[in-house]
Design a protein around this motif. Structure first.
Motif, PDB file in Angstrom:
ATOM      1  N   ILE A   1       0.746  -1.094  -0.174  1.00  0.00           N
ATOM      2  CA  ILE A   1       0.332  -0.185   0.099  1.00  0.00           C
ATOM      3  C   ILE A   1       1.601   1.175  -0.078  1.00  0.00           C
TER       4      ILE A   1
ATOM      5  N   GLN B   1      -7.558   4.194   1.225  1.00  0.00           N
ATOM      6  CA  GLN B   1      -7.736   4.902  -0.365  1.00  0.00           C
ATOM      7  C   GLN B   1      -8.733   5.451  -0.699  1.00  0.00           C
TER       8      GLN B   1
ATOM      9  N   LEU C   1      -2.986   1.028  -3.687  1.00  0.00           N
ATOM     10  CA  LEU C   1      -3.767   0.896  -3.009  1.00  0.00           C
ATOM     11  C   LEU C   1      -5.301  -0.158  -2.717  1.00  0.00           C
ATOM     12  N   ASP C   2      -4.871  -1.612  -3.733  1.00  0.00           N
ATOM     13  CA  ASP C   2      -6.272  -2.359  -4.423  1.00  0.00           C
ATOM     14  C   ASP C   2      -5.883  -3.497  -3.016  1.00  0.00           C
TER      15      ASP C   2
END
Length: 462
Positions: free
Chosen positions: A206, A238, A211-212
């Motif tokens: 991250i 996110q 971010l996923d």
């Protein structure tokens, strides 16, 4: 103050298991060995007392039948009834009467005083004693019919060997248990810390832009709660980052149209500057420079918004890197800056032309705004499929404490006295380098100034 380095959690868990195994093993060995020793010694004590009483009864019978042959009886028949390392003595409490023994070298004085005193007091006694470096169980029996005392010593060699064998077996078992417990602790610590390692890996992903990244559900309720909390936190981070990036992108897009119109109007006024008074020209110059700076800032913000949104696709082209570098330097006003090409540098490479132009152009502009202009551009291979590009200037340089922050957005070094540029050029350099799989940093230039260096991956064409 710097924090003192401590043992890793995995090491501490392993040592905890080892300590518990060592403590439990030591207690078990001590209790087991003590119980075995007391049991064996008690058995030896009972056996010695029973055997001594039997032998004393035989002596009593012999004294009743033929007291004159007691010495022969003790030296022959009784000797064969006693262990090889044991010995016995018959002593009268009347010093005028003769004494007998199975070993001519042993006397009543060799027996412990407590046993001799007990017999002299017309009692029986038992004691453990060391004689000539060997341990014995000594038993004294008083034969009241003839007012004599019978003493017999039983060696404990077999018992001690048995105890040593038991202790050795217990010690080897304890060592084996310690090793197994340590291995079990290490394995358990790995299993226990594996979820934490996954959390750390996910956090690193991250932090690097993924971010996923999320954690999978865990079968353990406590660990599943940790994974759920981490995923909720990642979702919140996110969402916030995307909202801020979307806001910056929307603002930049909304500003683009009025800035374009304002720039066009200012350019028209600037083209007719001869028609306005001198004092108005000064104000016009300020407006033109600030509008152009504003326009450049909006363009840079839009570009950063695209990078934040994940627009990292590469459009690789085959080209001459030296010729491209010269054309970019000319386009950004560094016409006379020499371009130094290191030995064995392959000029034909495959690279993203647009990103390379943005990187090199921003470095040249940065040198013009803050370093008095670029002095040298160097191209050199680092390793296979990787090239280093260096832009040197003769300015004040970058302080060591600012070198990590100089590539952040809107960051300016302490030596930048005037707010020239948008403060986003070096940030774009770092973002494009990261998107291409490269890196950017700054060093001191020999003789004064700064050396901005980027390393980029590129396919070398033979």
């Amino acid at each position: 103050m710097a924090r003192q380095r401590s043992l890793r959690l995995r090491t501490r868990v392993t040592l905890f298991f080892a300590f518990i195994a060592l403590f439990a093993g030591s207690v078990l060995i001590g209790v087991t060995y003590g119980f075995a020793r007391s049991t064996l010694l008690a058995r030896e004590n009972t056996a010695a007392r029973d055997q001594t009483i039997i032998h004393a009864d035989l002596l009593r019978q012999q004294l009743e039948e033929n007291p004159q042959t007691i010495n022969v009886f003790v030296d022959t028949e009784l000797r064969f009834r006693i262990d090889d390392d044991g010995f016995a003595n018959l002593g009268s409490l009347d010093p005028t009467r003769p004494r007998a023994g199975t070993n001519t070298q042993r006397r009543i004085d060799d027996y412990p005083e407590v046993i001799v005193n007990a017999v002299e007091q017309r009692k029986n006694g038992t004691a453990y004693v060391g004689i000539d470096g060997q341990n014995y169980v000594v038993v004294g029996v008083y034969i009241g019919a003839f007012d004599v005392g019978y003493y017999e010593a039983f060696p404990l060699g077999d018992t001690e060997r048995t105890l040593r064998a038991i202790f050795t077996a217990l010690a080897l078992g304890g060592i084996g248990t310690l090793v197994l417990a340590t291995l079990f602790g290490f394995s358990t610590s790995r299993r226990l810390l594996r979820p934490l390692s996954r959390v750390a890996d996910a956090a690193e992903e991250i932090a690097s832009g993924g971010l996923d990244t999320r954690l999978d559900e865990e079968s353990d309720p406590d660990l599943d709660r940790l994974a759920g909390s981490f995923n909720d936190m990642a979702d919140a981070v996110q969402t916030r980052i995307e909202r801020e990036a979307r806001f910056a992108s929307d603002v930049s897009h909304e500003l683009r149209s009025p800035i374009t119109a304002l720039t066009a109007a200012v350019e028209v006024l600037d083209a007719r500057r001869e028609e306005v008074p001198e004092r108005t020209r000064q104000a016009l110059d300020v407006v033109v420079s600030q509008v152009r700076r504003f326009d450049s800032m909006v363009i840079d913000l839009l570009e950063l918004s695209r990078l934040d949104a994940g627009a990292t696709d590469l459009n690789v082209e085959r080209l001459d890197i030296v010729d491209l570098t010269r054309r970019i330097a000319t386009r950004y006003g560094a016409v006379d800056v020499p371009i130094e090409v290191a030995h064995r540098t392959r000029t034909e490479v495959s690279i993203d032309k647009v990103r390379y132009e943005r990187i090199l152009g921003n470095l040249v502009e940065n040198a013009q705004h803050h370093g008095g202009g670029a002095l040298l551009i160097q191209l050199a291979p680092v390793v296979k499929h990787r090239m280093r590009i260096t832009v040197e200037d003769g300015g004040p340089g970058v302080a060591r404490g600012e070198r990590e922050h100089i590539f952040e957005r809107f960051a300016r070094g302490s030596s930048a006295r005037h707010r020239i540029g948008t403060g986003l050029g070096l940030a774009l350099v770092a973002e494009h380098c990261a998107a291409m799989g490269g890196a950017a940093w700054v060093e001191d230039r020999q003789g004064g100034g700064a050396r901005f260096i980027v390393e980029l991956p590129c396919e070398v064409n033979a």
